[in-house]
Design a protein around this motif. Structure first.
Motif, PDB file in Angstrom:
ATOM      1  N   THR A 223      -0.562  -4.457   0.003  1.00  0.00           N
ATOM      2  CA  THR A 223      -2.022  -4.517  -0.119  1.00  0.00           C
ATOM      3  C   THR A 223      -2.612  -5.015   1.198  1.00  0.00           C
ATOM      4  N   ASP A 224      -3.905  -4.793   1.350  1.00  0.00           N
ATOM      5  CA  ASP A 224      -4.608  -5.395   2.479  1.00  0.00           C
ATOM      6  C   ASP A 224      -4.711  -6.894   2.234  1.00  0.00           C
ATOM      7  N   ARG A 225      -5.133  -7.622   3.240  1.00  0.00           N
ATOM      8  CA  ARG A 225      -5.144  -9.078   3.127  1.00  0.00           C
ATOM      9  C   ARG A 225      -6.126  -9.582   2.080  1.00  0.00           C
ATOM     10  N   ALA A 226      -7.173  -8.810   1.780  1.00  0.00           N
ATOM     11  CA  ALA A 226      -8.134  -9.220   0.749  1.00  0.00           C
ATOM     12  C   ALA A 226      -7.714  -8.774  -0.651  1.00  0.00           C
ATOM     13  N   GLY A 227      -6.647  -7.990  -0.747  1.00  0.00           N
ATOM     14  CA  GLY A 227      -6.168  -7.548  -2.051  1.00  0.00           C
ATOM     15  C   GLY A 227      -7.067  -6.526  -2.729  1.00  0.00           C
ATOM     16  N   LEU A 228      -7.763  -5.722  -1.931  1.00  0.00           N
ATOM     17  CA  LEU A 228      -8.694  -4.743  -2.490  1.00  0.00           C
ATOM     18  C   LEU A 228      -8.035  -3.392  -2.771  1.00  0.00           C
ATOM     19  N   PHE A 229      -6.988  -3.075  -2.023  1.00  0.00           N
ATOM     20  CA  PHE A 229      -6.429  -1.728  -2.038  1.00  0.00           C
ATOM     21  C   PHE A 229      -4.916  -1.821  -2.010  1.00  0.00           C
ATOM     22  N   GLY A 230      -4.230  -0.863  -2.634  1.00  0.00           N
ATOM     23  CA  GLY A 230      -2.779  -0.861  -2.647  1.00  0.00           C
ATOM     24  C   GLY A 230      -2.203   0.434  -2.115  1.00  0.00           C
ATOM     25  N   VAL A 231      -1.109   0.325  -1.386  1.00  0.00           N
ATOM     26  CA  VAL A 231      -0.347   1.489  -0.940  1.00  0.00           C
ATOM     27  C   VAL A 231       1.086   1.301  -1.426  1.00  0.00           C
ATOM     28  N   SER A 232       1.597   2.307  -2.123  1.00  0.00           N
ATOM     29  CA  SER A 232       2.951   2.224  -2.663  1.00  0.00           C
ATOM     30  C   SER A 232       3.821   3.290  -2.024  1.00  0.00           C
ATOM     31  N   LEU A 233       5.076   2.953  -1.805  1.00  0.00           N
ATOM     32  CA  LEU A 233       6.066   3.920  -1.347  1.00  0.00           C
ATOM     33  C   LEU A 233       7.062   4.102  -2.467  1.00  0.00           C
TER      34      LEU A 233
END
Length: 321
Positions: free
Chosen positions: A306-316
Motif C-alpha cells: 500500500t501507499d504510506r497513507a493506506g489509501l490504495f493497494g497493489v497486489s502481485l
C-alpha cells in the motif's frame, strides 16, 4: 510496432447500440462506463488524475515508484501485458524496472482506443530501443483470449479499474485471465481501498467540476454517435457512497422532465425530474476480499503493498495449479 485489432469501428458501434438499448430501457437506467472514453473523455480523465481530490493515481504511482524494482526481481518478466492501458503513463515505472533487470523483451498494451494505444506506443518505442511493442485493440471483458503467449508474462491491471466491474463481472474477468496464463505467471493488480466516504466521494465529485464534465461526456458520445438529442445541461452529476456494496456510484440525474430521441437505436426515452442513469460503479476493496477473489479464480496472492497513507493497494498474484 504491431497493431492487432479485435474491436473495429463496426463492432464498437454494434456494442454501443446494444448497451444503449439495454441500459436505457432498464429500470433503473444505466450505461457502461467504457462509453466515457472517446478522445474528449480520455483527455478529461487525464485531467481528473491530476486533481487534488483524486488520490488513486498518486497513491498507486507512489507504490510503483517504491516497488517497481522489487516487482521486476520477483517476476523477471519477459513480456509485460497491460490491460486498459490508455496512455501507459505509470507503466513506465515497470518498463524501467524490467529493462534494468534485463529480462523484458515485449510490451503488450490492450485498450479499446486505437488512438491512445498508438500514441503511447510511439513514445515508448522511441524511449525503449529494442523493446517490441505489440498493441491490441480489444475489450478486456471479451478479448483476453487473444493475449499473446510465450515468455514469462506479467499482466498489469492498474488504476483500480477492476472496481468498475460488479462482483459477477470481476469473477468472470479473473477466471478468463487465469485461463490464458500459465502456472507461475503473474498478475499485478491495482485496487482502491475502503476508507471514509469523506475521502472517497470528493475523488468522484471534484470542486472544479472536471468529473461532472467527464460524466456528462457519455451523453455527448450518444449525441455524436447515435444522433441523440440529450441536453447535457439537463443532467446533474451525482456521486454517492453505497456502504453496503462498498462502492461509489456515479449517476446523471435529470433536472426536469425530458423526452430524448435516439435515432441510432430507434428509441425514445422519457425521463422524469430526478430520474437517474447509473454511469459507473467504482468498488473499493479490502485485502482479505481481494485475496479471496483471486484464490477463487486460481491465483495466489503472494505480495501486497500500500501507499504510506493506506489509501490504495497493489497486489502481485501468481497463477497456480
Amino acid at each position: 510496432m504491431t497493431l492487432e485489432v479485435h474491436l473495429d469501428e463496426q463492432d464498437l458501434a454494434r456494442t454501443l447500440r446494444a448497451d444503449v438499448r439495454a441500459g436505457l430501457t432498464a429500470t433503473p437506467k444505466w450505461l457502461p462506463p467504457k462509453w466515457f472514453y472517446d478522445a474528449r473523455g480520455s483527455e478529461l480523465f487525464e485531467q481528473i488524475t491530476e486533481l487534488p481530490e483524486y488520490y488513486p493515481t498518486r497513491s498507486e504511482r507512489e507504490i510503483l515508484t517504491d516497488r517497481a524494482g522489487e516487482i521486476a526481481r520477483l517476476t523477471r518478466a519477459r513480456t509485460l501485458l497491460e490491460l486498459g492501458s490508455g496512455y501507459s503513463t505509470k507503466t513506465r515505472l515497470l518498463l524501467d524496472a524490467l529493462t534494468a533487470e534485463g529480462t523484458l523483451r515485449t510490451f503488450v498494451p490492450m485498450d479499446v482506443s486505437p488512438s491512445a494505444l498508438t500514441a503511447a506506443a510511439a513514445r515508448i518505442e522511441a524511449d525503449y530501443p529494442g523493446l517490441r511493442v505489440h498493441n491490441i485493440v480489444g475489450d478486456l471483458t471479451r478479448h483476453l483470449k487473444h493475449l499473446p503467449g510465450g515468455g514469462n508474462r506479467l499482466v498489469a491491471f492498474l488504476g483500480g479499474t477492476i472496481g468498475n466491474l460488479i462482483p459477477e463481472e470481476r469473477s468472470a474477468f479473473l477466471g478468463d485471465l487465469r485461463a490464458v496464463l500459465e502456472p507461475g505467471e503473474h498478475l499485478l493488480l491495482g485496487t482502491d481501498l475502503v476508507k471514509s466516504p469523506s475521502v472517497v466521494v470528493p475523488a468522484y465529485d471534484d470542486a472544479e467540476g472536471v468529473t461532472a464534465d467527464f460524466n456528462r461526456n457519455v451523453l455527448r458520445v450518444l449525441n455524436t454517435s447515435l444522433g441523440a438529442n440529450f441536453d447535457e445541461d439537463g443532467f446533474a452529476h451525482v456521486a454517492l457512497w453505497d456502504p453496503d456494496q462498498e462502492w461509489v456510484e456515479m449517476r446523471l440525474r435529470a433536472r426536469w422532465p425530458m423526452k430524448v430521441t435516439i435515432p441510432g437505436v430507434d428509441l425514445v426515452v422519457d425521463f422524469e425530474a430526478g430520474e437517474e442513469i447509473r454511469t459507473e460503479v467504482s468498488a473499493k476493496f479490502r485485502r482479505e476480499g481481494i485475496g479471496h477473489e483471486l484464490a477463487e479464480a486460481g491465483f495466489a496472492l503472494d505480495h501486497w503493498w500500500t501507499d504510506r497513507a493506506g489509501l490504495f493497494g497493489v497486489s502481485l498474484a501468481r497463477a497456480v495449479g
